[in-house]
Design a protein around this motif. Structure first.
Motif, PDB file in Angstrom:
ATOM      1  N   VAL A   1       0.830  -1.203   0.000  1.00 33.68           N
ATOM      2  CA  VAL A   1       0.000   0.000   0.000  1.00 33.68           C
ATOM      3  C   VAL A   1       0.867   1.257   0.000  1.00 33.68           C
ATOM      4  CG1 VAL A   1      -1.792   1.271   1.263  1.00 33.68           C
ATOM      5  CG2 VAL A   1      -1.796  -1.240   1.274  1.00 33.68           C
ATOM      6  N   ARG A   2       0.499   2.215  -0.855  1.00 35.57           N
ATOM      7  CA  ARG A   2       1.167   3.523  -0.844  1.00 35.57           C
ATOM      8  C   ARG A   2       0.643   4.343   0.332  1.00 35.57           C
ATOM      9  NH1 ARG A   2       4.259   5.577  -4.921  1.00 35.57           N
ATOM     10  NH2 ARG A   2       3.883   7.624  -3.994  1.00 35.57           N
ATOM     11  N   LEU A   3       1.555   4.945   1.083  1.00 35.15           N
ATOM     12  CA  LEU A   3       1.150   5.687   2.267  1.00 35.15           C
ATOM     13  C   LEU A   3       0.577   7.057   1.954  1.00 35.15           C
ATOM     14  CD1 LEU A   3       4.056   4.757   4.699  1.00 35.15           C
ATOM     15  CD2 LEU A   3       1.700   3.921   4.730  1.00 35.15           C
TER      16      LEU A   3
ATOM     17  N   ILE B   1      -5.389   7.502   4.138  1.00 36.80           N
ATOM     18  CA  ILE B   1      -4.323   6.919   4.955  1.00 36.80           C
ATOM     19  C   ILE B   1      -3.568   8.038   5.655  1.00 36.80           C
ATOM     20  CG2 ILE B   1      -2.199   5.569   4.954  1.00 36.80           C
ATOM     21  CD1 ILE B   1      -3.218   4.059   2.555  1.00 36.80           C
ATOM     22  N   GLU B   2      -3.443   7.908   6.958  1.00 32.92           N
ATOM     23  CA  GLU B   2      -2.740   8.914   7.757  1.00 32.92           C
ATOM     24  C   GLU B   2      -1.660   8.237   8.594  1.00 32.92           C
ATOM     25  OE1 GLU B   2      -3.573  12.037  11.445  1.00 32.92           O
ATOM     26  OE2 GLU B   2      -5.250  11.101  10.387  1.00 32.92           O
ATOM     27  N   VAL B   3      -0.464   8.820   8.583  1.00 29.53           N
ATOM     28  CA  VAL B   3       0.657   8.290   9.354  1.00 29.53           C
ATOM     29  C   VAL B   3       0.980   9.257  10.483  1.00 29.53           C
ATOM     30  CG1 VAL B   3       3.061   7.534   9.290  1.00 29.53           C
ATOM     31  CG2 VAL B   3       1.587   7.156   7.303  1.00 29.53           C
ATOM     32  N   SER B   4       1.020   8.736  11.706  1.00 32.84           N
ATOM     33  CA  SER B   4       1.283   9.562  12.876  1.00 32.84           C
ATOM     34  C   SER B   4       2.499   9.019  13.619  1.00 32.84           C
ATOM     35  CB  SER B   4       0.068   9.572  13.811  1.00 32.84           C
ATOM     36  OG  SER B   4       0.337  10.297  14.989  1.00 32.84           O
TER      37      SER B   4
ATOM     38  N   HIS C   1     -11.596   4.622   5.307  1.00 35.00           N
ATOM     39  CA  HIS C   1     -12.212   4.386   3.996  1.00 35.00           C
ATOM     40  C   HIS C   1     -11.170   4.497   2.877  1.00 35.00           C
ATOM     41  CE1 HIS C   1     -15.686   5.500   6.531  1.00 35.00           C
ATOM     42  NE2 HIS C   1     -16.350   4.642   5.768  1.00 35.00           N
ATOM     43  N   ALA C   2      -9.985   3.983   3.142  1.00 36.31           N
ATOM     44  CA  ALA C   2      -8.918   4.017   2.142  1.00 36.31           C
ATOM     45  C   ALA C   2      -9.167   2.931   1.097  1.00 36.31           C
ATOM     46  CB  ALA C   2      -7.565   3.813   2.811  1.00 36.31           C
TER      47      ALA C   2
END
Length: 222
Positions: A26-28, A33-36, A55-56
């Motif tokens: 999966v592409r971030l 898509i959220e990266v924390s 809902h990605a």
């Protein structure tokens, strides 16, 4: 620098059905898509983050592999990763031992009659024995995996011992360095080793999980 891709293990069928677990690439930067980033206490040399999916959409061509082997593959990867983390624990405790040995050497050169030296050297020898035992088990389990032999029970023993030994040795090392009047740099190193060691019993399956695996395997033999 943060990665642009991640491998996700997701369940595509009913909850609890291991056969429906699949790997996806999966592409971030995909929508939803959220990266924390997580600020960890220890092991700060590599980034640790949470990934949120809202809902990605993941296209069908992101699926990795075929069939119903997702769960089995995940367990194989986890087994190898537990060897890696055990090796990391060994490296941390060996560095903490070297830190103590350096302080003992410096103290012996300046005052060989210091009453603290005998007790500190005895503790150091005990720490080295623990490190040697862990190292021997680590190489044994790694050879089992390299030769394609079952190693689930052995790697659980290794991971449990690595976590326990790393925490014990780095804590003892910090106490010794403090009592021997080490420099600020040596104390800071001892603190860092101790913080890093505390992650070993938690990562890639906690020590409690390892104990359950071992208890299950023992129960099978009774």
């Amino acid at each position: 620098k943060r990665a642009n891709w991640c491998v996700v293990l997701a369940q595509t069928g009913e909850i609890g059905d291991r056969r429906s677990m699949r790997f996806f690439l999966v592409r971030l930067d995909n929508p939803g898509i959220e990266v924390s980033k997580i600020n960890t206490n220890g092991m700060r040399g590599s980034g640790t983050s949470q990934i949120f999916f809202d809902h990605a959409f993941v296209p069908e061509n992101s699926l990795l592999g075929q069939g119903e082997a997702g769960f089995q593959t995940a367990m194989q990867v986890l087994g190898a990763s537990r060897i890696f983390f055990s090796a990391r624990g060994l490296g941390i405790l060996e560095a903490s031992i070297d830190n103590v040995a350096g302080r003992i050497t410096a103290l012996r050169q300046s005052d060989s009659a210091d009453s603290r030296l005998d007790a500190a050297t005895t503790r150091l020898s005990e720490m080295r024995v623990k490190a040697a035992y862990l190292s021997a088990l680590l190489f044994h389990v790694a050879r089992l995996r390299d030769n394609g032999k079952p190693f689930e029970s052995e790697v659980a023993s290794l991971k449990w011992l690595a976590g326990k030994t790393a925490v014990e040795v780095t804590s003892q090392a910090y106490t010794l360095v403090s009592r021997l009047g080490a420099s600020r740099e040596a104390l800071l190193s001892a603190e860092r080793f101790m913080r890093d060691a505390n992650q070993i019993p938690l990562a890639e399956g906690t020590s409690e999980v390892m104990e359950r695996i071992l208890a299950r395997d023992i129960a099978r033999t009774l």
